[in-house]
Write a protein that holds these residues in place. Structure first.
Motif, PDB file in Angstrom:
ATOM      1  N   THR A 301       6.839   6.358  -2.706  1.00  0.00           N
ATOM      2  CA  THR A 301       5.806   5.425  -2.243  1.00  0.00           C
ATOM      3  C   THR A 301       6.377   4.016  -2.370  1.00  0.00           C
ATOM      4  OG1 THR A 301       4.927   5.206  -4.469  1.00  0.00           O
ATOM      5  CG2 THR A 301       3.930   6.913  -3.075  1.00  0.00           C
ATOM      6  N   PHE A 302       5.700   3.042  -1.775  1.00  0.00           N
ATOM      7  CA  PHE A 302       6.175   1.659  -1.875  1.00  0.00           C
ATOM      8  C   PHE A 302       6.264   1.232  -3.342  1.00  0.00           C
ATOM      9  CE2 PHE A 302       5.410  -2.855  -2.404  1.00  0.00           C
ATOM     10  CZ  PHE A 302       6.438  -3.389  -1.635  1.00  0.00           C
ATOM     11  N   SER A 303       5.244   1.576  -4.131  1.00  0.00           N
ATOM     12  CA  SER A 303       5.234   1.119  -5.527  1.00  0.00           C
ATOM     13  C   SER A 303       6.350   1.780  -6.333  1.00  0.00           C
ATOM     14  CB  SER A 303       3.870   1.360  -6.178  1.00  0.00           C
ATOM     15  OG  SER A 303       3.513   2.708  -6.063  1.00  0.00           O
ATOM     16  N   GLN A 304       6.642   3.067  -6.059  1.00  0.00           N
ATOM     17  CA  GLN A 304       7.750   3.723  -6.755  1.00  0.00           C
ATOM     18  C   GLN A 304       9.081   3.046  -6.402  1.00  0.00           C
ATOM     19  OE1 GLN A 304       7.045   7.648  -5.192  1.00  0.00           O
ATOM     20  NE2 GLN A 304       6.345   8.457  -7.154  1.00  0.00           N
ATOM     21  N   LEU A 305       9.268   2.804  -5.113  1.00  0.00           N
ATOM     22  CA  LEU A 305      10.504   2.178  -4.648  1.00  0.00           C
ATOM     23  C   LEU A 305      10.685   0.803  -5.294  1.00  0.00           C
ATOM     24  CD1 LEU A 305      12.993   1.966  -2.897  1.00  0.00           C
ATOM     25  CD2 LEU A 305      11.561   1.605  -0.905  1.00  0.00           C
ATOM     26  N   LEU A 349       9.567   3.069   6.782  1.00  0.00           N
ATOM     27  CA  LEU A 349       8.390   3.688   6.182  1.00  0.00           C
ATOM     28  C   LEU A 349       8.661   4.123   4.744  1.00  0.00           C
ATOM     29  CD1 LEU A 349       5.557   4.431   7.286  1.00  0.00           C
ATOM     30  CD2 LEU A 349       6.452   6.725   7.739  1.00  0.00           C
ATOM     31  N   THR A 350       7.674   3.888   3.879  1.00  0.00           N
ATOM     32  CA  THR A 350       7.693   4.525   2.558  1.00  0.00           C
ATOM     33  C   THR A 350       6.610   5.606   2.607  1.00  0.00           C
ATOM     34  OG1 THR A 350       6.142   2.877   1.711  1.00  0.00           O
ATOM     35  CG2 THR A 350       8.489   2.449   1.358  1.00  0.00           C
ATOM     36  N   CYS A 374       4.988  -0.049   4.653  1.00  0.00           N
ATOM     37  CA  CYS A 374       6.271  -0.415   5.240  1.00  0.00           C
ATOM     38  C   CYS A 374       7.082  -1.257   4.248  1.00  0.00           C
ATOM     39  CB  CYS A 374       6.015  -1.223   6.518  1.00  0.00           C
ATOM     40  SG  CYS A 374       7.499  -1.900   7.244  1.00  0.00           S
ATOM     41  N   LEU A 375       8.372  -0.963   4.153  1.00  0.00           N
ATOM     42  CA  LEU A 375       9.259  -1.838   3.388  1.00  0.00           C
ATOM     43  C   LEU A 375       9.840  -2.849   4.375  1.00  0.00           C
ATOM     44  CD1 LEU A 375      10.606  -2.127   0.461  1.00  0.00           C
ATOM     45  CD2 LEU A 375      12.632  -1.219   1.596  1.00  0.00           C
TER      46      LEU A 375
END
Length: 565
Positions: A301-305, A349-350, A374-375
């Motif tokens: 997910t975005f937060s994990q990344l 995309l995340t 989106c990143l």
């Protein structure tokens, strides 16, 4: 305790042996389960915990070897239980490899998994009417296959897949279980993974010759004497895989699998004797880190990344580089604005498995808003405070051309083509051509030459020729008067030097290929490379035509390339 014996009938020493064994077994399970709760990011927190876990498993392994007879008669120790301990130690080594990126631990994992099979520790499991024990055996096979894939032991992988297939068939016939489809999917995934390479190298007897694409001694063009390049070292890499429908096995997409090998040296084959197994002291750090440390993020997910990025950034040593590799589906902007900033070009995309409201994402309800999963290029701006090397393999990689180097630190983005010719695009999602070039340039080049197989003798001649080409590309980069200094600052690190050289080779090869007509089908970079000195150099074009001629595919390339634009 066995049979009708009472505890009093058993000699005190033997009773103590059983008690000590039970204590070590419980302690080892407790520590092993605790590994799941450790944070996946950061180097410090987990080191001592892993050390304690290894320590207990080492004692347990030695203990059952020394007291096997007592444990057999007084405890009823079964062979599958010994197999379980060996399997856990194999898992420990594999996870230690994931944490440290040191490939020697893969060899250690392999030696334990191999011993389990050679000694048939799980053989009796099928005779017991306990489906959960058979599942342990199936999971062991799946883990063993992953380690063999990472060590390029492809012949053994095929044997193991056949054995796993037979085991799954036996399991599903004997027990009417609900996980039959899941296990069949595992088989399909690994079969697709094995078949993913577009070209095979054949020995004279038509058996497949397995090539390794890890960094080997002498495979990186040396720097010219007196050449001034940066002293930066690649210390950390985030490898992200979030492509829809790409071939994957065990949370590794084929692109992730290829990139992680491109960032590793060929493993040293430790002469691990069975007697030595389990005695490694993982607290003893290698004197010099052989490989950059890697985080493998499958569909984060975005937060994990962002959490992993931040942890990596925080712990980056001085004079070190963070590499971010993104293999992901492109996200395109809904509207074009007059002013376009770093959040207006879309990105990649995340994972979107959360934040869904009433079955539809908030994005669908308001097209004017940005895609929250989106990143964007702008998301990476904070991390450009330290040297950053970015590789984007995506249908919207060009969004990352719109970068700004705000802090004056070395920064390079290598960007994949966004469109491939239909005849080249592989419908089975067997991995991206761009990543294939960065992983094995000759495999990718043979693929765009339309080859399915190459004879080993020809392959080795072509590899040798490519070494000379790469030496020339290295000199083109370092001798160019107009090249951006960022490229030279990364050029001192062997991994990054090889990636930059392979990138230039890929760009030049696709520019000369007759099927690649659109500019969107060529890789790009930020900052831009001086084309005349590198990707459009007449010397490099001559080399590519010579290589194509070696593979009998020169008709696919423009011979008088300068007139073709």
């Amino acid at each position: 305790m066995t049979g009708a014996e009472t505890e009093d009938d058993i000699p005190l020493g033997e009773r103590k042996t059983v008690t000590d064994f039970c204590y070590l077994l419980d302690k080892s399970k407790q520590l092993f389960n605790g590994l799941r709760d450790l944070p996946q990011y950061g180097h410090k927190q987990w080191q001592s915990y892993f050390g304690r876990t290894f320590d207990v498993y080492t004692k347990l392994w030695k203990f059952q070897q020394q007291h096997r007879q007592v444990l057999d008669t007084r405890y009823g120790l079964k062979r599958w239980q010994i197999g379980e301990v060996a399997s856990k130690i194999g898992q420990l080594y594999y996870h230690y490899y994931l944490r440290t990126s040191e490939t020697s631990y893969l060899n250690e994992a392999f030696s334990f998994y191999s011993a389990i099979r050679q000694r048939s520790y799980y053989y009796q499991v099928n005779k017991e009417d306990r489906p959960e024990l058979v599942v342990k055996k199936l999971r062991y096979y799946a883990r063993y296959i992953v380690v063999c894939l990472l060590l390029n032991k492809m012949d053994l992988v095929k044997v193991l897949v056949k054995e796993l297939s037979d085991e799954i068939e036996d399991y599903t016939q004997r027990f009417n279980t609900e996980d039959q489809l899941e296990w069949n999917l595992v088989l399909q995934e690994v079969a697709a993974f094995i078949e993913a390479d577009p070209v095979v190298v054949l020995n004279d007897n038509n058996s497949v010759f397995v090539t390794s694409n890890r960094l080997q001694e002498g495979s990186v063009p040396p720097l010219e004497q007196g050449m001034v390049v940066g002293q930066l070292v690649l210390a950390d890499a985030l490898i992200v895989g979030n492509c829809n429908n790409q071939v994957k096995f065990s949370e590794l997409t084929i692109d992730m699998f290829r990139m992680l090998q491109a960032l590793e040296r060929e493993p040293v084959n430790l002469a691990t004797q069975t007697s030595k197994q389990g005695t490694l002291e993982p607290n003893e750090k290698p004197a010099k880190r052989e490989n950059p440390h890697k985080y493998l993020l499958y569909k984060p997910t975005f937060s994990q990344l962002y959490t992993f990025l931040s942890a990596s950034f925080k712990e980056l040593p001085a004079n070190s580089v963070l590499l971010v590799y993104l293999s992901a589906t492109g996200v395109f902007p809904a509207t074009h604005l007059d002013y376009e900033g770093p959040y207006d070009f879309g990105g990649v995309l995340t994972n979107t498995n959360r934040d869904v409201v009433n079955g539809e994402s908030a994005q669908k309800r308001n097209q004017a808003q940005k895609e929250m999963h989106c990143l964007h290029p702008g998301d990476l701006f904070p991390f450009t405070r330290k040297p950053l090397f970015i590789i984007v393999d995506s249908s919207n990689s060009s969004a990352y051309k719109n970068f700004t180097n705000l802090f004056g630190q070395p920064l390079v983005c290598l960007l994949s083509p966004t469109v491939y010719p239909k005849s080249v695009q592989d419908p089975s999602q067997r991995g991206s051509l761009f990543t294939l070039f960065l992983y094995s340039p000759l495999l990718a080049f043979s693929s765009i030459c339309g080859l399915n197989s190459v004879r080993r003798g020809l392959w080795e001649r072509a590899e040798e020729f490519l070494q000379r080409v790469f030496r020339d590309i290295g000199q083109m980069i370092t001798r160019s008067r107009s090249i951006d200094q960022a490229f030279l600052q990364f050029f001192g690190d062997e991994f990054l030097r090889l990636l930059l050289i392979r990138f230039v080779f890929c760009s030049a090869a696709l520019r000369l290929h007759k099927l690649f007509r659109e500019s969107r089908s060529f890789p790009e970079s930020y900052p831009e490379l001086p084309k005349q000195d590198t990707v459009e150099s007449s010397l490099l074009q001559k080399h590519i035509l010579e290589l194509a001629a070696m593979l009998d595919a020169q008709s696919l390339f423009w011979d008088d390339s300068l007139d073709s634009y």
